[in-house]
Design a protein around this motif. Structure first.
Motif, PDB file in Angstrom:
ATOM      1  N   ASP A  28      40.741  55.302  37.046  1.00 18.12           N
ATOM      2  CA  ASP A  28      40.483  54.187  36.133  1.00 18.12           C
ATOM      3  C   ASP A  28      41.172  52.914  36.606  1.00 18.12           C
ATOM      4  N   TYR A  29      42.282  53.059  37.281  1.00 13.45           N
ATOM      5  CA  TYR A  29      43.005  51.918  37.840  1.00 13.45           C
ATOM      6  C   TYR A  29      42.301  51.382  39.083  1.00 13.45           C
ATOM      7  N   THR A  30      42.046  52.251  40.038  1.00 16.47           N
ATOM      8  CA  THR A  30      41.543  51.795  41.340  1.00 16.47           C
ATOM      9  C   THR A  30      40.051  51.483  41.335  1.00 16.47           C
ATOM     10  N   TYR A  31      39.331  51.957  40.315  1.00 17.20           N
ATOM     11  CA  TYR A  31      37.914  51.651  40.190  1.00 17.20           C
ATOM     12  C   TYR A  31      37.621  50.867  38.911  1.00 17.20           C
ATOM     13  N   HIS A  32      38.613  50.177  38.427  1.00 12.25           N
ATOM     14  CA  HIS A  32      38.459  49.385  37.200  1.00 12.25           C
ATOM     15  C   HIS A  32      37.328  48.366  37.384  1.00 12.25           C
ATOM     16  N   PRO A  33      36.613  48.018  36.309  1.00 15.23           N
ATOM     17  CA  PRO A  33      35.555  47.014  36.413  1.00 15.23           C
ATOM     18  C   PRO A  33      36.016  45.695  37.050  1.00 15.23           C
ATOM     19  N   PHE A  34      37.270  45.330  36.850  1.00 16.96           N
ATOM     20  CA  PHE A  34      37.794  44.127  37.511  1.00 16.96           C
ATOM     21  C   PHE A  34      37.732  44.309  39.026  1.00 16.96           C
ATOM     22  N   VAL A  35      38.161  45.468  39.503  1.00 11.57           N
ATOM     23  CA  VAL A  35      38.143  45.758  40.936  1.00 11.57           C
ATOM     24  C   VAL A  35      36.718  45.788  41.472  1.00 11.57           C
ATOM     25  N   GLN A  36      35.843  46.422  40.726  1.00 14.96           N
ATOM     26  CA  GLN A  36      34.458  46.505  41.175  1.00 14.96           C
ATOM     27  C   GLN A  36      33.805  45.127  41.189  1.00 14.96           C
ATOM     28  N   GLY A  37      34.251  44.254  40.264  1.00 13.98           N
ATOM     29  CA  GLY A  37      33.753  42.879  40.262  1.00 13.98           C
ATOM     30  C   GLY A  37      34.225  42.090  41.470  1.00 13.98           C
ATOM     31  N   LEU A  38      35.422  42.425  41.968  1.00 16.17           N
ATOM     32  CA  LEU A  38      35.879  41.824  43.221  1.00 16.17           C
ATOM     33  C   LEU A  38      35.010  42.293  44.384  1.00 16.17           C
ATOM     34  N   ALA A  39      34.651  43.569  44.351  1.00 16.48           N
ATOM     35  CA  ALA A  39      33.887  44.160  45.453  1.00 16.48           C
ATOM     36  C   ALA A  39      32.501  43.558  45.592  1.00 16.48           C
ATOM     37  N   ASP A  40      31.817  43.353  44.478  1.00 14.52           N
ATOM     38  CA  ASP A  40      30.437  42.853  44.562  1.00 14.52           C
ATOM     39  C   ASP A  40      30.324  41.365  44.255  1.00 14.52           C
ATOM     40  N   GLY A  41      31.480  40.713  44.033  1.00 11.23           N
ATOM     41  CA  GLY A  41      31.487  39.272  43.815  1.00 11.23           C
ATOM     42  C   GLY A  41      31.023  38.834  42.450  1.00 11.23           C
ATOM     43  N   THR A  42      30.866  39.775  41.509  1.00 15.37           N
ATOM     44  CA  THR A  42      30.318  39.428  40.189  1.00 15.37           C
ATOM     45  C   THR A  42      31.398  39.095  39.158  1.00 15.37           C
ATOM     46  N   LEU A  43      32.665  39.280  39.508  1.00 13.23           N
ATOM     47  CA  LEU A  43      33.731  38.981  38.558  1.00 13.23           C
ATOM     48  C   LEU A  43      33.678  37.497  38.188  1.00 13.23           C
ATOM     49  N   PRO A  44      33.657  37.166  36.904  1.00 10.59           N
ATOM     50  CA  PRO A  44      33.666  35.743  36.525  1.00 10.59           C
ATOM     51  C   PRO A  44      34.901  35.035  37.079  1.00 10.59           C
ATOM     52  N   GLU A  45      34.693  33.857  37.614  1.00  8.46           N
ATOM     53  CA  GLU A  45      35.799  33.148  38.257  1.00  8.46           C
ATOM     54  C   GLU A  45      36.898  32.777  37.277  1.00  8.46           C
ATOM     55  N   THR A  46      36.558  32.575  36.011  1.00 10.45           N
ATOM     56  CA  THR A  46      37.596  32.291  35.009  1.00 10.45           C
ATOM     57  C   THR A  46      38.541  33.479  34.864  1.00 10.45           C
ATOM     58  N   CYS A  47      38.004  34.687  34.979  1.00  9.25           N
ATOM     59  CA  CYS A  47      38.825  35.900  34.896  1.00  9.25           C
ATOM     60  C   CYS A  47      39.765  35.979  36.099  1.00  9.25           C
ATOM     61  N   PHE A  48      39.240  35.640  37.260  1.00  8.70           N
ATOM     62  CA  PHE A  48      40.067  35.715  38.463  1.00  8.70           C
ATOM     63  C   PHE A  48      41.177  34.675  38.417  1.00  8.70           C
ATOM     64  N   ARG A  49      40.874  33.472  37.950  1.00  7.54           N
ATOM     65  CA  ARG A  49      41.910  32.440  37.843  1.00  7.54           C
ATOM     66  C   ARG A  49      43.008  32.871  36.874  1.00  7.54           C
ATOM     67  N   HIS A  50      42.607  33.470  35.771  1.00 13.06           N
ATOM     68  CA  HIS A  50      43.595  33.955  34.802  1.00 13.06           C
ATOM     69  C   HIS A  50      44.475  35.028  35.444  1.00 13.06           C
ATOM     70  N   TYR A  51      43.849  35.933  36.147  1.00 13.61           N
ATOM     71  CA  TYR A  51      44.589  36.986  36.864  1.00 13.61           C
ATOM     72  C   TYR A  51      45.555  36.384  37.883  1.00 13.61           C
ATOM     73  N   LEU A  52      45.099  35.406  38.661  1.00 12.79           N
ATOM     74  CA  LEU A  52      45.953  34.782  39.679  1.00 12.79           C
ATOM     75  C   LEU A  52      47.209  34.177  39.055  1.00 12.79           C
ATOM     76  N   GLN A  53      47.039  33.499  37.937  1.00  9.58           N
ATOM     77  CA  GLN A  53      48.184  32.882  37.293  1.00  9.58           C
ATOM     78  C   GLN A  53      49.165  33.932  36.775  1.00  9.58           C
ATOM     79  N   GLN A  54      48.641  34.972  36.132  1.00 12.09           N
ATOM     80  CA  GLN A  54      49.503  36.025  35.628  1.00 12.09           C
ATOM     81  C   GLN A  54      50.161  36.812  36.762  1.00 12.09           C
ATOM     82  N   ASP A  55      49.445  36.961  37.864  1.00 11.01           N
ATOM     83  CA  ASP A  55      49.991  37.709  38.987  1.00 11.01           C
ATOM     84  C   ASP A  55      51.199  36.991  39.584  1.00 11.01           C
TER      85      ASP A  55
END
Length: 231
Positions: A28-55
């Motif tokens: 569930d961690y390594t195949y999380h929808p967030f991860v799969q969205g990174l793989a196919d490029g479908t992750l919304p960019e707003t989600c990625f920006r939020h993740y980057l800031q929190q990271d």
């Protein structure tokens, strides 16, 4: 195992044995929808920006955790290993800010963001395990991140189904699937085994596995925080 097989794929390391106790959580961690969205490029960019800031905020506390490992160490070799990790994270934070700028986020944007509850829960859990336990407990709590990201990066980079051309997240995949991060993960696994030679016995396995499992579940929550853009 072939010579080209990553160490994280080996089942007979302490890391491999702990991971085997929580296979569903690990999936569930390594195949999380967030991860799969990174793989196919479908992750919304707003989600990625939020993740980057929190990271970035996350890395601050991980540097503190490895600093705690210096204190918890019993000898100079262990102190040097932990200190090198602190230096690596502090350097990574500078690169992280450079990467954030590529996504239109200034340093002020990043450091002014409130820390998400899932971020606080995860990082404080790691620090608590390190303060309450010994250095093996601490490295166990750190390993789902320190090694798990390498696993994810390696899989995505080498999966023919991962979108490369035109994928806004390919640079992220290349970073965590790249040689430098892979070598860092290998060193982390080897350090766990080294620490286990003097600190591990069969009676500790349940406790270590619980720590590993809880840290993995908190990683799932971190991905979900990114996906939900939540605080």
């Amino acid at each position: 195992m072939s010579a080209n097989t990553p160490l994280f794929a080996e089942a007979d390391t302490l890391y491999g044995r702990m991971k085997a106790t929580c296979q569903q959580d690990w999936h569930d961690y390594t195949y999380h929808p967030f991860v799969q969205g990174l793989a196919d490029g479908t992750l919304p960019e707003t989600c990625f920006r939020h993740y980057l800031q929190q990271d970035y905020l996350f890395l601050i506390h991980f540097a503190r955790a490895y600093s705690l490992a210096v204190y918890k160490a019993d000898n100079l070799e262990e102190m040097r290993f932990a200190s090198k990790s602190v230096d690596g994270i502090l350097g990574e934070m500078t690169l992280h800010l450079d990467y954030c700028r590529e996504w239109g986020l200034s340093e002020q944007d990043v450091i002014s963001l409130p820390e998400a509850r899932s971020n606080m829960a995860y990082t404080r859990y790691v620090l608590e395990r390190g303060m309450a336990g010994d250095i093996l407990d601490l490295y166990t709590a750190l390993s789902p991140c320190a090694v798990g990201y390498a696993e994810i990066g390696f899989r995505l980079k080498n999966d023919p189904n991962t979108l490369r051309e035109g994928n806004p997240y390919w640079k992220w995949i290349e970073t965590y699937g790249g040689e430098e991060f892979q070598e860092g993960a290998k060193a982390q696994i080897e350090k766990l085994d080294q620490l286990a030679t003097t600190r591990y016995n069969a009676g500790r396995m349940d406790s270590l596995a619980q720590t590993f499992r809880e840290a993995t579940r908190l990683e799932i929550g971190f991905w979900q925080m990114g996906l939900d853009c939540s605080f």
